[in-house]
Design a protein around this motif. Structure first.
Motif, short mmCIF file in Angstrom:
data_model
loop_
_atom_site.label_atom_id
_atom_site.label_comp_id
_atom_site.label_asym_id
_atom_site.label_seq_id
_atom_site.Cartn_x
_atom_site.Cartn_y
_atom_site.Cartn_z
N VAL A 1 16.25 27.04 -33.46
CA VAL A 1 16.34 28.51 -33.44
C VAL A 1 17.45 28.95 -32.50
N GLU B 1 11.31 32.90 -36.45
CA GLU B 1 12.63 32.45 -36.88
C GLU B 1 12.77 30.93 -36.93
N THR B 2 11.63 30.25 -36.93
CA THR B 2 11.66 28.80 -37.16
C THR B 2 11.71 28.48 -38.65
N TYR C 1 10.56 33.90 -31.47
CA TYR C 1 10.94 32.51 -31.76
C TYR C 1 10.23 31.99 -33.00
#
Length: 257
Positions: free
Chosen positions: A49, A229-230, A226
Protein backbone atom coordinates in the motif's frame (compact mmCIF):
# COMPACT_ATOMS: atom_id res chain seq x y z
CA UNK A 1 14.63 -30.13 -17.35
CA UNK A 2 13.15 -27.39 -15.14
CA UNK A 3 11.69 -24.47 -17.07
CA UNK A 4 13.39 -21.16 -16.37
CA UNK A 5 11.44 -18.49 -14.51
CA UNK A 6 9.78 -15.93 -16.80
CA UNK A 7 11.49 -12.61 -17.36
CA UNK A 8 9.76 -9.45 -18.60
CA UNK A 9 11.52 -6.33 -19.77
CA UNK A 10 10.85 -3.39 -17.48
CA UNK A 11 9.87 -1.22 -20.43
CA UNK A 12 7.28 -3.76 -21.58
CA UNK A 13 5.74 -4.19 -18.14
CA UNK A 14 5.62 -0.44 -17.48
CA UNK A 15 4.00 0.11 -20.86
CA UNK A 16 1.38 -2.52 -20.05
CA UNK A 17 0.73 -1.04 -16.59
CA UNK A 18 0.31 2.45 -18.01
CA UNK A 19 -2.19 1.23 -20.58
CA UNK A 20 -4.09 -1.19 -18.33
CA UNK A 21 -4.44 1.27 -15.44
CA UNK A 22 -5.00 4.39 -17.53
CA UNK A 23 -2.14 5.95 -15.61
CA UNK A 24 -2.24 9.35 -17.32
CA UNK A 25 -6.03 9.53 -17.55
CA UNK A 26 -6.76 10.93 -14.10
CA UNK A 27 -5.77 14.28 -12.57
CA UNK A 28 -3.88 13.30 -9.45
CA UNK A 29 -1.43 14.87 -7.04
CA UNK A 30 0.46 11.58 -7.04
CA UNK A 31 3.18 11.12 -9.64
CA UNK A 32 1.72 7.93 -11.05
CA UNK A 33 3.81 5.54 -13.09
CA UNK A 34 7.47 4.56 -12.82
CA UNK A 35 8.90 6.69 -10.00
CA UNK A 36 12.31 5.02 -9.66
CA UNK A 37 14.08 3.16 -12.46
CA UNK A 38 15.93 0.02 -11.47
CA UNK A 39 16.79 -3.30 -13.12
CA UNK A 40 15.90 -3.55 -16.82
CA UNK A 41 14.48 -7.07 -16.41
CA UNK A 42 11.67 -8.09 -14.03
CA UNK A 43 11.50 -11.62 -12.60
CA UNK A 44 9.59 -11.05 -9.37
CA UNK A 45 7.12 -8.41 -8.20
CA UNK A 46 6.27 -7.09 -4.74
CA UNK A 47 3.24 -4.93 -3.97
CA UNK A 48 2.40 -2.76 -0.97
CA UNK A 49 0.00 0.00 0.00
CA UNK A 50 2.69 2.47 1.07
CA UNK A 51 6.23 3.26 0.00
CA UNK A 52 8.46 3.55 3.03
CA UNK A 53 11.79 2.17 4.17
CA UNK A 54 10.17 -1.00 5.55
CA UNK A 55 8.28 -1.88 2.37
CA UNK A 56 11.31 -1.13 0.21
CA UNK A 57 13.58 -3.31 2.36
CA UNK A 58 11.02 -6.11 2.54
CA UNK A 59 10.63 -6.03 -1.25
CA UNK A 60 14.40 -6.27 -1.67
CA UNK A 61 14.61 -9.11 0.86
CA UNK A 62 11.87 -10.93 -1.07
CA UNK A 63 14.00 -10.76 -4.21
CA UNK A 64 11.65 -8.41 -6.04
CA UNK A 65 12.85 -6.42 -9.03
CA UNK A 66 9.73 -4.23 -9.04
CA UNK A 67 7.75 -2.77 -6.14
CA UNK A 68 4.25 -1.53 -6.99
CA UNK A 69 2.57 0.72 -4.43
CA UNK A 70 -0.59 2.75 -4.04
CA UNK A 71 1.14 5.58 -2.19
CA UNK A 72 4.45 6.48 -3.76
CA UNK A 73 7.33 8.80 -2.89
CA UNK A 74 6.49 11.74 -5.14
CA UNK A 75 3.34 13.85 -4.99
CA UNK A 76 3.74 16.49 -7.66
CA UNK A 77 5.79 18.92 -5.60
CA UNK A 78 9.58 19.26 -5.35
CA UNK A 79 10.87 17.38 -2.33
CA UNK A 80 14.48 17.64 -1.20
CA UNK A 81 16.42 14.41 -0.89
CA UNK A 82 17.04 14.79 2.83
CA UNK A 83 16.07 12.80 5.92
CA UNK A 84 13.76 9.78 5.54
CA UNK A 85 12.94 10.70 1.93
CA UNK A 86 16.63 10.51 0.99
CA UNK A 87 17.02 7.22 2.84
CA UNK A 88 14.08 5.64 1.03
CA UNK A 89 15.29 6.74 -2.41
CA UNK A 90 18.86 5.70 -1.60
CA UNK A 91 17.71 2.26 -0.44
CA UNK A 92 15.76 1.66 -3.66
CA UNK A 93 18.57 2.92 -5.89
CA UNK A 94 21.16 0.91 -3.99
CA UNK A 95 19.17 -2.27 -4.58
CA UNK A 96 18.44 -1.35 -8.21
CA UNK A 97 14.72 -1.71 -7.35
CA UNK A 98 12.06 -0.37 -9.70
CA UNK A 99 9.23 1.56 -8.03
CA UNK A 100 5.87 1.96 -9.77
CA UNK A 101 2.96 3.84 -8.16
CA UNK A 102 -0.74 3.91 -8.98
CA UNK A 103 -2.95 6.10 -6.78
CA UNK A 104 -6.30 7.33 -8.16
CA UNK A 105 -6.03 5.06 -11.24
CA UNK A 106 -5.93 2.03 -8.94
CA UNK A 107 -8.81 3.32 -6.81
CA UNK A 108 -10.95 3.75 -9.91
CA UNK A 109 -10.05 0.71 -12.01
CA UNK A 110 -13.18 -1.30 -12.90
CA UNK A 111 -11.45 -4.71 -12.68
CA UNK A 112 -8.67 -4.57 -10.08
CA UNK A 113 -9.40 -1.27 -8.36
CA UNK A 114 -9.78 -0.98 -4.60
CA UNK A 115 -13.45 -0.10 -4.83
CA UNK A 116 -14.30 -2.69 -7.46
CA UNK A 117 -12.63 -5.42 -5.41
CA UNK A 118 -14.42 -4.43 -2.19
CA UNK A 119 -17.72 -4.41 -4.08
CA UNK A 120 -16.93 -7.85 -5.48
CA UNK A 121 -15.99 -9.21 -2.06
CA UNK A 122 -19.34 -7.99 -0.71
CA UNK A 123 -21.17 -9.51 -3.68
CA UNK A 124 -22.81 -6.21 -4.61
CA UNK A 125 -25.30 -6.47 -7.45
CA UNK A 126 -26.12 -3.84 -10.09
CA UNK A 127 -22.70 -2.29 -9.51
CA UNK A 128 -22.26 1.15 -11.04
CA UNK A 129 -19.69 3.95 -10.91
CA UNK A 130 -20.08 6.27 -7.93
CA UNK A 131 -18.14 9.03 -6.23
CA UNK A 132 -16.97 12.10 -8.12
CA UNK A 133 -13.32 13.08 -8.17
CA UNK A 134 -12.34 15.98 -10.45
CA UNK A 135 -14.86 14.98 -13.07
CA UNK A 136 -14.33 11.21 -12.79
CA UNK A 137 -16.26 8.51 -10.96
CA UNK A 138 -13.75 6.56 -8.89
CA UNK A 139 -16.00 4.58 -6.51
CA UNK A 140 -18.64 1.88 -6.82
CA UNK A 141 -22.24 1.62 -5.66
CA UNK A 142 -24.54 -1.38 -5.69
CA UNK A 143 -27.14 -3.47 -3.89
CA UNK A 144 -26.63 -6.21 -1.35
CA UNK A 145 -28.14 -9.45 -2.68
CA UNK A 146 -29.80 -9.94 0.71
CA UNK A 147 -30.34 -6.98 3.07
CA UNK A 148 -28.67 -7.35 6.46
CA UNK A 149 -28.54 -5.49 9.73
CA UNK A 150 -25.97 -2.75 10.10
CA UNK A 151 -24.27 -4.75 12.87
CA UNK A 152 -24.02 -7.86 10.69
CA UNK A 153 -22.74 -5.75 7.80
CA UNK A 154 -20.03 -4.20 9.97
CA UNK A 155 -19.09 -7.68 11.24
CA UNK A 156 -18.80 -8.88 7.66
CA UNK A 157 -16.48 -6.02 6.78
CA UNK A 158 -14.42 -6.76 9.87
CA UNK A 159 -13.98 -10.37 8.76
CA UNK A 160 -13.06 -9.15 5.28
CA UNK A 161 -10.35 -6.73 6.44
CA UNK A 162 -9.31 -8.23 9.76
CA UNK A 163 -9.76 -4.85 11.43
CA UNK A 164 -12.48 -3.47 13.69
CA UNK A 165 -14.69 -1.03 11.79
CA UNK A 166 -15.83 2.36 13.06
CA UNK A 167 -19.57 2.75 12.44
CA UNK A 168 -21.42 6.07 12.44
CA UNK A 169 -24.96 4.76 12.28
CA UNK A 170 -26.82 7.76 11.00
CA UNK A 171 -29.01 5.75 8.63
CA UNK A 172 -31.42 2.83 8.81
CA UNK A 173 -30.71 -0.31 10.80
CA UNK A 174 -30.91 -2.44 7.65
CA UNK A 175 -28.32 -2.16 4.87
CA UNK A 176 -29.51 -2.46 1.29
CA UNK A 177 -27.79 0.07 -1.00
CA UNK A 178 -24.08 0.66 -0.55
CA UNK A 179 -21.49 3.11 -1.89
CA UNK A 180 -17.73 2.60 -1.64
CA UNK A 181 -14.76 4.96 -1.97
CA UNK A 182 -11.51 3.71 -0.47
CA UNK A 183 -9.08 5.89 1.45
CA UNK A 184 -10.12 9.18 3.02
CA UNK A 185 -13.42 10.16 1.41
CA UNK A 186 -15.69 10.76 4.40
CA UNK A 187 -17.12 13.91 2.79
CA UNK A 188 -18.57 11.78 -0.02
CA UNK A 189 -21.35 10.64 2.30
CA UNK A 190 -23.09 13.74 0.90
CA UNK A 191 -23.07 12.15 -2.54
CA UNK A 192 -24.24 8.85 -1.05
CA UNK A 193 -27.25 10.62 0.43
CA UNK A 194 -27.99 12.38 -2.86
CA UNK A 195 -28.03 8.99 -4.63
CA UNK A 196 -30.31 7.50 -1.95
CA UNK A 197 -27.80 5.00 -0.64
CA UNK A 198 -28.33 3.92 2.94
CA UNK A 199 -24.71 3.02 3.73
CA UNK A 200 -21.34 4.43 2.70
CA UNK A 201 -17.97 2.71 3.09
CA UNK A 202 -14.65 4.54 3.14
CA UNK A 203 -11.32 4.18 4.90
CA UNK A 204 -11.02 6.85 7.55
CA UNK A 205 -13.16 9.67 8.96
CA UNK A 206 -12.33 13.35 9.01
CA UNK A 207 -13.21 15.37 12.07
CA UNK A 208 -15.08 18.00 10.09
CA UNK A 209 -17.33 15.33 8.57
CA UNK A 210 -18.34 13.67 11.85
CA UNK A 211 -21.92 14.99 11.91
CA UNK A 212 -22.71 14.43 8.23
CA UNK A 213 -23.91 10.78 8.41
CA UNK A 214 -26.28 11.63 11.25
CA UNK A 215 -27.59 14.79 9.61
CA UNK A 216 -28.03 13.13 6.22
CA UNK A 217 -29.51 9.85 7.46
CA UNK A 218 -26.78 7.64 5.97
CA UNK A 219 -24.61 5.05 7.71
CA UNK A 220 -20.88 5.61 7.35
CA UNK A 221 -18.63 2.61 7.93
CA UNK A 222 -14.89 3.27 8.19
CA UNK A 223 -12.79 0.19 7.50
CA UNK A 224 -9.35 1.83 7.80
CA UNK A 225 -7.48 3.82 5.17
CA UNK A 226 -4.75 1.20 4.89
CA UNK A 227 -7.06 -1.81 4.90
CA UNK A 228 -9.37 -0.29 2.28
CA UNK A 229 -6.42 -0.01 -0.09
CA UNK A 230 -4.88 -3.46 0.22
CA UNK A 231 -7.38 -4.86 -2.27
CA UNK A 232 -6.15 -3.15 -5.42
CA UNK A 233 -2.42 -3.85 -5.23
CA UNK A 234 -3.07 -7.54 -4.55
CA UNK A 235 -5.55 -7.82 -7.42
CA UNK A 236 -3.16 -6.01 -9.75
CA UNK A 237 -0.32 -8.36 -8.79
CA UNK A 238 -2.54 -11.36 -9.52
CA UNK A 239 -3.38 -9.85 -12.91
CA UNK A 240 0.34 -9.41 -13.66
CA UNK A 241 0.95 -13.05 -12.75
CA UNK A 242 -1.94 -14.13 -14.98
CA UNK A 243 -0.66 -12.02 -17.89
CA UNK A 244 3.11 -12.44 -17.62
CA UNK A 245 3.63 -15.40 -15.29
CA UNK A 246 5.62 -13.35 -12.80
CA UNK A 247 5.48 -14.46 -9.15
CA UNK A 248 4.54 -11.83 -6.59
CA UNK A 249 4.39 -11.10 -2.89
CA UNK A 250 2.23 -8.72 -0.86
CA UNK A 251 4.25 -6.66 1.63
CA UNK A 252 1.90 -6.17 4.59
CA UNK A 253 2.85 -3.18 6.76
CA UNK A 254 -0.40 -2.08 8.41
CA UNK A 255 -0.67 1.40 9.89
CA UNK A 256 -3.75 0.89 12.05
CA UNK A 257 -5.24 3.97 10.39
Amino acid sequence: MTASAPTVARAELVRWLNEYLGTTRFPDRSMNGLQIEGKPEIRRVAVAVDTNLRTIQDAVDAGADLLITHHGLFWGEPLALVGPHRTRVQEALGANLNLYTSHIPLDAHPEVGNNAMIASALGLQNAQPFGSYRGFKIGVKGDLPIPMSLQDFADRLQRLTGEICLVHGGGPGEVRRVGIISGAASESVVEAAAEELDTFITGEPKHQDFALPFELGVNSVYIGHYESETFGVRALAAKIEETFGLPWQFIHVPTGL
